[in-house]
Design an enzyme around this catalytic site. Sequence first.
Site, PDB file in Angstrom:
ATOM      1  N   ASP A 138       2.011  41.158  69.799  1.00 21.87           N
ATOM      2  CA  ASP A 138       3.302  41.193  69.117  1.00 21.87           C
ATOM      3  C   ASP A 138       4.349  41.863  70.014  1.00 21.87           C
ATOM      4  OD1 ASP A 138       5.274  41.684  66.794  1.00 21.87           O
ATOM      5  OD2 ASP A 138       3.573  40.777  65.757  1.00 21.87           O
ATOM      6  N   HIS A 170       8.917  44.765  64.690  1.00 22.03           N
ATOM      7  CA  HIS A 170       8.016  43.764  64.108  1.00 22.03           C
ATOM      8  C   HIS A 170       6.546  44.141  64.276  1.00 22.03           C
ATOM      9  CE1 HIS A 170       6.095  39.689  63.874  1.00 22.03           C
ATOM     10  NE2 HIS A 170       7.020  39.494  62.959  1.00 22.03           N
ATOM     11  N   SER A 327       4.506  36.383  58.960  1.00 25.77           N
ATOM     12  CA  SER A 327       4.138  37.475  59.864  1.00 25.77           C
ATOM     13  C   SER A 327       3.540  38.636  59.095  1.00 25.77           C
ATOM     14  CB  SER A 327       5.373  37.981  60.618  1.00 25.77           C
ATOM     15  OG  SER A 327       5.660  37.200  61.733  1.00 25.77           O
TER      16      SER A 327
END
Length: 381
Positions: A138, A170, A327
């Site tokens: 990520d 994220h 996600s």
Amino acid sequence: MRSKKLWISLLFALTLIFTMAFSNMSAQAAGKSSTEKKYIVGFKQTMSAMSSAKKKDVISEKGGKVQKQFKYVNAAAATLDEKAVKELKKDPSVAYVEEDHIAHEYAQSVPYGISQIKAPALHSQGYTGSNVKVAVIDSGIDSSHPDLNVRGGASFVPSETNPYQDGSSHGTHVAGTIAALNNSIGVLGVSPSASLYAVKVLDSTGSGQYSWIINGIEWAISNNMDVINMSLGGPSGSTALKTVVDKAVSSGIVVAAAAGNEGSSGSSSTVGYPAKYPSTIAVGAVNSSNQRASFSSAGSELDVMAPGVSIQSTLPGGTYGAYNGTSMATPHVAGAAALILSKHPTWTNAQVRDRLESTATYLGNSFYYGKGLINVQAAAQ
């Protein structure tokens, strides 16, 4: 006087020639750079014994610049102009030349999703993900967060070399859903005792080249990860990316990938890559009422669903926040895989996947819901 005029004329001519030559060189340089793009050059399997130096020569001889040669994929990342692409496609040692696409993150107090997938039932039995290594491929993980236990990692983003800094937040959010600690602060992860590894392949804008992702997956293979979480994807397929994902799975790793946030489009699949590859577990998103999120991609490649709406998790700087997206659903599945492996350490990745899919709670048409909502309590029986 005539000699002076001749000298002036000669000087003017030389200046003109130099100026024209320089302008032509500049124009050529500008033209070349403007057409150069990033590609992945794959070599034929019959050429697997070809040395790295020879592969580099094949690309360099066509005017290309090699950026990276991969370990498990018989290919190299390179910068090429249009002429080099055409010449390489004709080279007998080259299997394919594909654009090095860009993938993006799929992003939109104890999180409801933990209970929704029945994780507390395993926690109460003492199974919390101990001795299971999870690679979060990520944007990095903020390792200073007091609610996270980050054991290692690596960065493959050339301009951002620290995997423990997360400019987009994220990766840190994803990590918390997988394994936020069971302590007196913040949130609880699906598998709170699992070991997190920050594998940075997305920059602070949330984007990353496919070649960076390939590097990240290769790192996970080489470092014996048990589970890979990829809350990212792109609309374009890649032979090299599929090859390394397949290699990860054949190496025994459970690979979970976000299906995408493209919603549905009639009978056409909107599932992105790498989730679209058969070897991955493609994860869609539902809300707290088990209704499919409107943004969740649909298609025959969809495998399972998990909570992905208003998911509360860790953020950089020791903070917390709620995000939406497939996600956010995917780390529920990665965390569930870690829980199962902590209870059944001898199970193969194929067994873990089969249990997650075969025990999922049916929610509706598989095109939109896959096998249904994961139930880790049932899967670990």
